[in-house]
Design an enzyme around this catalytic site. Structure first.
Site, short mmCIF file in Angstrom:
data_model
loop_
_atom_site.label_atom_id
_atom_site.label_comp_id
_atom_site.label_asym_id
_atom_site.label_seq_id
_atom_site.Cartn_x
_atom_site.Cartn_y
_atom_site.Cartn_z
N GLY A 48 0.83 -1.21 0.00
CA GLY A 48 0.00 0.00 0.00
C GLY A 48 0.86 1.26 0.00
N ARG A 92 -3.47 8.15 2.65
CA ARG A 92 -3.93 9.01 3.75
C ARG A 92 -2.80 9.62 4.57
NH1 ARG A 92 -8.08 6.11 7.30
NH2 ARG A 92 -7.63 4.18 6.17
N GLN A 141 3.75 -6.78 -5.97
CA GLN A 141 2.34 -7.00 -6.31
C GLN A 141 2.00 -5.93 -7.34
OE1 GLN A 141 -0.52 -5.98 -3.29
NE2 GLN A 141 -2.09 -7.33 -4.12
N GLY A 151 -6.19 -6.78 -3.29
CA GLY A 151 -6.65 -7.37 -2.03
C GLY A 151 -5.56 -8.15 -1.33
#
Ligand code: UD1
Ligand code: CA
Length: 455
Positions: free
Chosen positions: A14, A18, A78, A83
């Site tokens: 990720g 944020r 990835q 997911g």
């Protein structure tokens, strides 16, 4: 009891939008070490085993950081974030080459403890095929819910978005940490579909699959603090607060006095001996070793330094990387030290900059002494011998040596070697004019009177 070998898969793909950062989220630091570094270090404490880190595309910096903490970590990319199950499958060649247990950790969950991970492995030893780390958050919104069967085993994990109202009433939540003892885990993961609200391949769906085939899934519980996930900067600060409070407690338990614990900040690797007293507002950057019996007075900033037994530091001292202080050294207020060794009992008590060099045992560095170490291009060394005395407000222009036992007179600018035992003075001779002050005052007072009259 012999255990199957362990493969730890750490998910770090990720970007963490944020965080509002140019850096990938998992490189942000808690106690001076990246979150990824914390997780890798914790995984390494489980003993031998392999580590695989799953990163996103163009995350070379994350891969480098992983290698820094664990040189043998295998890195997998990835390609697309589809997911958590897809993320684990990105490491499928590592899974294929591994026969034994698999532990999945998130790199944005830096406070997980080895003790809890050990409990997860024990659950596998006790016959579970999957162990899930659950916790009871104050606010369960957003977390996957752990749905238990009558025996207290896990029957399913339901993501918040996919959960019914009754399922949402469940307080026990998924931390994300999971352990597996499943032959060919990749084949099991490949059966997971993305038929859910997010259109993602959920790792959590493996639970229902495993249960359906008659295998057991256990829940291990941990504290909310330990499984805190960092998605934004306020959570990063929360993780820091928790880490610091744990470390303060650990230091006090090991014989360190903290007069105001909440105001002292440690790094992941700070080492502190017994009977050290630390006054309020002290910050430790990485690489600090404090030996027994040291007193650190209020408001010090210490990074990359060693402080020998019985030394006194501060108040208001700054020790930078390479400051290496032997036993019983005194460093006082507004003294900055970088890349300098100080011998036993040496003193620099007031208002000094000591950069690049050495100070011998028992030497005294007077108030306001400066090691002029930089010529704008290169750094140079200053060597002060054992027992030397450097008078206040002296500038030692490096490269330069002050011999053992020598004196430097106050206010000197020293540019040449001072031999052992001599006095070096570099300042103009003092003049005195007897009665001058009274004559001067009379002259000036008359001048002022005339000027006032004229105006
Ligand atoms: C996940 C769990 C949820 C749990 C929660 C705890 C699933 C489906 N859900 O939800 O049950 O309560 O964590 O915080 O697992 N990641 C990748 N690649 C991906 C997706 C995720 O590397 O394709 C990484 C993320 O960077 C993150 C971690 O996996 O570190 C968790 O992913 P995230 O999307 O935050 O999962 P949650 O929705 O929070
Ligand atoms: Ca998350």
């Amino acid at each position: 009891m012999s255990r199957p070998p362990l493969l730890t898969v750490i998910l770090a793909a990720g970007m963490g939008t944020r965080m509002k950062s140019a850096r990938p989220k998992v490189l942000h630091e808690v106690a001076g070490r990246s979150m990824l570094g914390h997780v890798l270090a914790t995984a390494s404490q489980l003993g031998d085993g392999h580590a695989a880190v799953v990163v996103g595309p163009n995350m070379e910096s994350v891969a480098e950081e992983a290698k820094r903490w664990r040189a043998d970590a295998e890195i997998f990319v990835q390609a697309e974030q589809r997911g958590t199950a897809d993320a684990v499958r990105a490491a499928r060649t590592a899974l294929a080459g591994h026969s034994g247990d698999v532990l999945v950790l998130y790199a944005d969950t830096p406070l997980i403890t080895p003790g809890t991970l050990e409990k997860m492995r024990s659950a596998l030893d006790a016959g579970a095929h999957v162990a899930v780390l659950g916790f009871q958050p104050k606010d369960p919104t957003g977390y996957g819910r752990l749905l238990l069967d009558a025996r207290g085993d896990l029957s399913a994990i339901r993501e918040h978005k996919d959960a019914s109202d009754t399922e949402r009433d469940v307080r026990l939540c998924n931390s994300g940490v999971m352990a597996f003892r499943i032959e060919n885990l990749d084949a099991e993961l490949s059966k997971i579909s993305n038929d859910n609200q997010n259109g993602e391949f959920y790792l959590t769906d493996i639970v229902e699959q495993v249960v359906a085939s008659g295998r057991r899934v256990s829940v291990v519980t941990g504290s909310e603090a330990e499984v805190l996930g960092v998605n934004a900067r306020d959570q990063l600060a929360a993780a820091e607060t928790i880490w610091q409070s744990w470390r303060r407690t650990a230091f006090m338990q090991s014989g360190v006095t903290l007069t105001a614990p909440d105001t002292v900040w440690f790094s992941y690797d700070t080492e502190i001996g017994r009977d050290v007293v630390i006054e309020p507002n002290v910050f430790f950057g990485p690489g600090v070793v404090i030996e027994d019996g040291v007193a650190i007075r209020a408001n010090c900033h210490i990074t990359g330094a060693r402080v020998g037994a019985g030394a006194t530091i501060g108040p208001f001292a700054r020790l930078r990387p390479g400051a290496d202080l032997a036993a019983d050294v005194h460093v006082g207020n507004f003294v900055e030290i970088k890349n300098v060794t100080l011998g036993t009992g040496a003193k620099a008590n007031h208002l000094s900059y000591l950069g690049d060099g050495s100070v011998g045992a028992g030497a005294n560095i007077g108030a306001g002494t400066i090691f002029c170490n930089y010529d704008g291009f290169f750094k140079h060394q200053t060597e002060v011998g054992d027992g030397a005395f450097v008078g206040s407000n002296s500038a030692l222009v490096a490269p330069v040596k002050i011999g053992a036992g020598a004196y430097v007179g106050s206010g000197s600018v020293i540019t040449k070697t001072v031999s052992a035992g001599s006095l070096a003075l570099e300042r103009s001779e003092q003049q005195e004019r007897t009665g001058w002050a009274e004559k001067f005052r009379t002259l000036m007072a008359n001048r002022k009177r005339r000027a006032d009259k004229a105006g």
